[in-house]
Design an enzyme around this catalytic site. Structure first.
Site, PDB file in Angstrom:
ATOM      1  N   ARG A 233       0.909  -1.175  -0.054  1.00 44.75           N
ATOM      2  CA  ARG A 233      -0.030   0.185  -0.089  1.00 44.75           C
ATOM      3  C   ARG A 233       0.955   1.253   0.006  1.00 44.75           C
ATOM      4  O   ARG A 233       1.785   1.329   0.617  1.00 44.75           O
ATOM      5  CB  ARG A 233      -1.049   0.023   1.004  1.00 44.75           C
ATOM      6  CG  ARG A 233      -2.096  -0.716   1.195  1.00 44.75           C
ATOM      7  CD  ARG A 233      -3.060  -0.500   0.190  1.00 44.75           C
ATOM      8  NE  ARG A 233      -4.266  -1.397   0.127  1.00 44.75           N
ATOM      9  CZ  ARG A 233      -4.420  -2.425  -0.601  1.00 44.75           C
ATOM     10  NH1 ARG A 233      -3.600  -2.593  -1.568  1.00 44.75           N
ATOM     11  NH2 ARG A 233      -5.716  -3.078  -0.666  1.00 44.75           N
ATOM     12  N   GLU A 262      -3.902   7.502  -4.209  1.00 42.22           N
ATOM     13  CA  GLU A 262      -4.141   6.893  -5.692  1.00 42.22           C
ATOM     14  C   GLU A 262      -5.194   7.635  -6.337  1.00 42.22           C
ATOM     15  O   GLU A 262      -6.316   7.417  -5.827  1.00 42.22           O
ATOM     16  CB  GLU A 262      -4.428   5.366  -5.521  1.00 42.22           C
ATOM     17  CG  GLU A 262      -3.099   4.572  -5.195  1.00 42.22           C
ATOM     18  CD  GLU A 262      -3.157   3.015  -5.200  1.00 42.22           C
ATOM     19  OE1 GLU A 262      -4.103   2.519  -5.421  1.00 42.22           O
ATOM     20  OE2 GLU A 262      -2.158   2.775  -4.652  1.00 42.22           O
ATOM     21  N   HIS A 281      -1.321   0.414  -9.509  1.00 39.36           N
ATOM     22  CA  HIS A 281      -1.865  -0.530  -8.719  1.00 39.36           C
ATOM     23  C   HIS A 281      -2.512  -1.592  -9.581  1.00 39.36           C
ATOM     24  O   HIS A 281      -3.648  -2.015  -9.444  1.00 39.36           O
ATOM     25  CB  HIS A 281      -3.121  -0.031  -8.011  1.00 39.36           C
ATOM     26  CG  HIS A 281      -3.310  -0.486  -6.418  1.00 39.36           C
ATOM     27  ND1 HIS A 281      -3.618  -0.164  -5.288  1.00 39.36           N
ATOM     28  CD2 HIS A 281      -3.255  -1.958  -6.128  1.00 39.36           C
ATOM     29  CE1 HIS A 281      -3.820  -0.938  -4.563  1.00 39.36           C
ATOM     30  NE2 HIS A 281      -3.423  -2.220  -4.838  1.00 39.36           N
TER      31      HIS A 281
HETATM   32  C1  GLV Z   1      -5.159  -5.300  -3.861  1.00 37.16           C
HETATM   33  O1  GLV Z   1      -4.366  -4.245  -3.507  1.00 37.16           O
HETATM   34  C2  GLV Z   1      -5.954  -5.788  -2.822  1.00 37.16           C
HETATM   35  O2  GLV Z   1      -5.810  -5.340  -1.827  1.00 37.16           O
HETATM   36  O3  GLV Z   1      -6.642  -6.721  -3.240  1.00 37.16           O
END
Ligand code: GLV
Length: 320
Positions: A233, A262, A281
């Site tokens: 994260r 983000e 991401h």
């Molecule tokens: C992606 O980052 C998730 O948490 O599934």
């Protein structure tokens, strides 16, 4: 039963929900619902299927009402959900662990390799017409064989990264006081990991304890010419401190699949740096993985609505 799904998820999961509950309310815009829209839409819902883009807190649970039976997130990360607030209200919360382990580990390795071997810089170089000849000193990067990979957070994904690194003859060390060794990786203290690693890959969840774990002090302890990879994260990394060490070339490069916020605004100084690779991401972004995530999220939702135990429940204490 009234259900709100905060975006169009892959068909595998959506079809399953519709089979059980044909009249569910689906947010069909490309952008997630804004906070006010979300607060309005959840009103009176029995079930909520959300993504990591929605902040699910006490205010939202109260806006939904006391009939809310289940919150199912199509993600493994839970930092966008106030799980304690859900538990206090007796609401089970579901997530999608396991099915995205391999895809996310693949992305960590892809970013590490792209950064170490300067793939994106090379591509830009070619496209911009700078490629004149084979040059013995052009865009030199780092070797993998014999390099030390330090994994911070040795859960499912961290271990899957270790497994992949074995195939490249890397030495793998990890820091995670709660994990057992696997794939020949050696447990070490964080300071030792930072001192010895050529590559550092982050695999901790974002919590109050891990927010800005990768701060100026952490980065200063990394080896000169080392590479940082983050697929966990964005909030785990202090991006201002990261900018400083990248700019002054105290570390070789960073590769980020996640940022804070983000999306990262395009005027963020990190974008000025050639040695910072940022992708949007994409850790779990393979067709099959997203299908499986949607399926697990649907199964959690349906179980919760039927008063059954969620197959993947992050707060099983609600059943005590
Ligand atoms: C992606 O980052 C998730 O948490 O599934």
């Amino acid at each position: 039963m009234k259900i709100f799904i905060t975006r169009i998820i892959p068909d595998r999961g959506l079809d399953l929900v519709k089979e059980h509950f044909p009249t569910c309310d689906i947010w069909s815009a490309e952008m997630p619902p804004a906070r006010e829209e979300l607060l309005q839409h959840v009103r009176g819902m029995d079930g909520l299927l959300c993504l990591l883009t929605e902040k699910i807190d006490a205010e939202l649970m109260d806006a939904a009402g006391s009939q809310l039976k289940v919150i199912s997130s199509m993600s493994v990360g839970m930092d966008h959900i106030d799980v304690a607030a859900a538990t206090a209200r007796g609401i089970p919360v579901g997530n999608t662990p396991g099915v995205l382990t391999d895809a996310t580990a693949d992305m960590a390795i892809a970013l590490l390799f792209a950064s170490a071997r300067r793939v994106v810089e090379g591509e830009k170089y070619v496209r911009s017409g700078n490629w004149k000849t084979w040059n013995p000193k052009l865009l030199l990067g780092a070797d993998f064989v014999g390099a030390t990979l330090g994994i911070v957070g040795f859960g499912r994904i961290g271990q899957a990264v270790a497994k992949r690194a074995q195939g490249f003859d890397m030495r793998v060390i990890y820091h995670d006081p709660s994990a057992q060794s696997a794939y020949g990786a050696q447990a070490v203290d964080l300071n030792i990991l930072l001192r010895e690693s050529d590559f550092v890959s982050i695999h901790v969840p974002l919590t109050e304890k891990t927010r800005h774990l990768v701060n100026a002090d952490f980065l200063a302890k990394m080896k000169l010419n080392s590479i940082l990879v983050n697929t966990s994260r964005g909030g785990v990394v202090d991006q201002v401190a990261l900018y400083d060490v990248l700019k002054s070339k105290k570390i070789f490069a960073a590769a980020l699949d996640v940022t804070d916020p983000e999306p990262l605004p395009t005027d963020n100084p990190l974008f000025e740096l050639e040695n910072c690779l940022i992708v949007p991401h994409l850790g779990s972004a393979s067709q099959h993985t997203r299908d499986m995530m949607s399926l697990l999220a649907a199964e959690n939702l349906i179980a919760g609505l039927n008063g059954e135990r969620l197959p993947n429940c992050v707060n099983p204490e609600v059943y005590d």
